[in-house]
Design a protein around this motif. Structure first.
Motif, PDB file in Angstrom:
ATOM      1  N   LEU A 158    -171.578 -72.101-108.426  1.00 37.00           N
ATOM      2  CA  LEU A 158    -170.640 -72.412-107.336  1.00 37.00           C
ATOM      3  C   LEU A 158    -169.979 -71.125-106.514  1.00 37.00           C
ATOM      4  O   LEU A 158    -170.012 -71.093-105.253  1.00 37.00           O
ATOM      5  N   LEU A 159    -169.688 -70.240-107.501  1.00 38.89           N
ATOM      6  CA  LEU A 159    -169.065 -68.931-107.010  1.00 38.89           C
ATOM      7  C   LEU A 159    -170.025 -67.836-106.462  1.00 38.89           C
ATOM      8  O   LEU A 159    -169.674 -67.068-105.791  1.00 38.89           O
ATOM      9  N   ALA A 160    -171.448 -68.144-106.425  1.00 34.79           N
ATOM     10  CA  ALA A 160    -172.290 -67.098-106.174  1.00 34.79           C
ATOM     11  C   ALA A 160    -172.281 -67.012-104.634  1.00 34.79           C
ATOM     12  O   ALA A 160    -171.998 -67.950-103.777  1.00 34.79           O
ATOM     13  N   ASP A 163    -175.429 -67.414 -99.353  1.00 40.12           N
ATOM     14  CA  ASP A 163    -177.006 -67.115 -98.804  1.00 40.12           C
ATOM     15  C   ASP A 163    -178.015 -67.217 -99.906  1.00 40.12           C
ATOM     16  O   ASP A 163    -179.343 -67.327 -99.580  1.00 40.12           O
ATOM     17  N   MET A 164    -177.641 -66.892-101.105  1.00 37.82           N
ATOM     18  CA  MET A 164    -178.566 -67.008-102.287  1.00 37.82           C
ATOM     19  C   MET A 164    -178.920 -68.372-102.450  1.00 37.82           C
ATOM     20  O   MET A 164    -180.201 -68.695-102.741  1.00 37.82           O
ATOM     21  N   MET A 165    -178.090 -69.396-102.228  1.00 33.79           N
ATOM     22  CA  MET A 165    -178.261 -70.846-102.525  1.00 33.79           C
ATOM     23  C   MET A 165    -179.259 -71.203-101.391  1.00 33.79           C
ATOM     24  O   MET A 165    -180.121 -72.045-101.515  1.00 33.79           O
ATOM     25  N   ILE A 166    -178.955 -70.584-100.180  1.00 37.62           N
ATOM     26  CA  ILE A 166    -179.655 -71.254 -99.005  1.00 37.62           C
ATOM     27  C   ILE A 166    -181.092 -70.961 -99.079  1.00 37.62           C
ATOM     28  O   ILE A 166    -181.963 -71.444 -98.743  1.00 37.62           O
ATOM     29  N   ALA A 217    -169.627 -77.415-100.030  1.00 36.43           N
ATOM     30  CA  ALA A 217    -168.751 -77.286-101.358  1.00 36.43           C
ATOM     31  C   ALA A 217    -168.714 -75.896-101.857  1.00 36.43           C
ATOM     32  O   ALA A 217    -167.621 -75.423-102.320  1.00 36.43           O
ATOM     33  N   ALA A 218    -169.914 -75.148-101.635  1.00 33.80           N
ATOM     34  CA  ALA A 218    -169.912 -73.862-102.122  1.00 33.80           C
ATOM     35  C   ALA A 218    -168.928 -72.904-101.206  1.00 33.80           C
ATOM     36  O   ALA A 218    -168.107 -72.221-101.745  1.00 33.80           O
TER      37      ALA A 218
END
Length: 362
Positions: A158-160, A163-166, A217-218
């Protein structure tokens, strides 16, 4: 039909808040007494607030230097041998985890993976993507052993960086397009392919439905159903597609374009998933599926995914630069050759140029 070899899942997988507090007990159960922890600088900073104290297991620490390369694999293997560790824990993103898999394969010891990003399915799969020391793709390796244990603290994900999640969402979206082009016309699929094909569609459906809320959420730092759903789609569903589909469920045109893009130094700053996102569009252009491109472009716009080479950092888009990508993407053995038709560098160059014009008009 080629033989299908199923590499289904890690031996044990848990996603749960506070799960790292159980890490030492799970290592002890496995008979591990001395562990090498491999991580990057940023990944270790992300994991440290959640990292438990070890009372019984001896720890050796190693910070990698940024690439899953032969140089780094040799360096980690040397650490394993010199310190005589029982296992390796990889803490980080895909490159760190892939590095651990490679080094443990070379030294024949088990490994544990603790991802700090929801950016790809590396925690789930016994595959490493290998680069040279400059960051240029060279190959990917498939290993006979999967992780002994995968533990995921969702608060770390969640705290990452968002842009890495996208980028992870884009990489996972490709699972559908790259699996479907290979499986859609296979009649009487064996059970493993049925599961792979179904899960590939699930990847697309979950992401289109929940990605926006997961990203919100992130941004808000609030763990919710949508975030967890998307994170597990990236890690678990994405891994299942390749794990059960084998060569039919792994990579096709989109990832070949990613590999081709590494020929342009300007794109080295773009994330893996961003380059794959562009590769999806090129693959669809090669399949003459312009309607599908039109349907997913609004999703790309909402997430800020690249649709042109300029979006990937290429300031001067020329036929020459496009040809460089196309030539590397179509070398012998590249996965683009599973697409229908003959995939030459000229064919891919034309498709990329058509895509640039098509997106510009849109």
């Amino acid at each position: 039909m080629k033989t299908i070899s199923v590499h289904g899942a890690p031996s044990e997988y848990i996603l749960q808040e506070g799960i790292l507090n159980e890490l030492e007990d799970k290592l002890i159960i496995r008979g591990f007494k001395k562990i090498l922890i491999v991580h990057g600088e940023k990944s270790w900073q992300a994991a440290k607030p959640f990292w438990p104290a070890f009372n019984e297991i001896e720890i050796v620490d190693y910070t990698y230097h940024g690439e899953c390369s032969i140089t780094e694999i040799d360096a980690v293997a040397k650490q394993i041998t010199e310190h005589g560790v029982d296992s390796v824990i990889g803490v980080g993103g895909g490159k760190v985890l892939d590095l651990v898999k490679s080094a443990c394969h070379v030294t024949h010891i088990p490994y544990v993976l603790i991802p700090t990003l929801a950016s790809n399915c590396s925690p789930w799969t016994p595959i490493s993507v290998i680069y040279d020391d400059t960051g240029t793709f060279t190959r990917f390796d498939l290993y006979p052993e999967n992780a002994s244990l995968v533990l995921i603290e969702p608060q770390i994900l969640l705290l990452a960086p968002i842009d890495m999640m996208i980028a992870g969402i884009a990489d996972t979206l490709a699972k559908w397009y790259e699996a479907d082009v290979q499986m859609a016309n296979i009649k009487d699929k064996p059970a493993a392919l049925e599961l792979s094909h179904y899960t590939a569609k699930l990847c697309k459906d979950v992401l289109l439905q929940h990605a926006e809320e997961a990203i919100n959420a992130a941004k808000n730092g609030t763990l919710n159903y949508e975030f967890t759903k998307v994170a597990e789609a990236i890690i678990m569903f994405g891994g299942i597609v390749g794990g059960f589909g084998d060569h039919y469920g792994r990579v096709a045109g989109a990832h070949s374009i990613h590999n081709g893009l590494t020929a342009l130094e300007e794109t080295h700053y773009a994330l893996h998933g961003e380059k794959v996102a562009y590769g999806i569009l090129v693959q669809l252009m090669l399949e003459n599926k312009r309607q599908e491109i039109e349907q997913i472009l609004p999703f790309y716009d909402k997430l800020g995914l690249p649709t042109t080479l300029k979006d990937l950092g290429v300031t001067n888009v020329t036929e020459e630069s496009i040809s460089l990508v196309a030539e590397k993407a179509t070398i012998s053995g590249e996965s683009i050759h599973v697409l229908p038709g003959v995939m030459t560098s000229e064919v891919v160059t034309r498709a990329m140029m058509e895509l640039e014009k098509y997106v510009f008009v849109k």
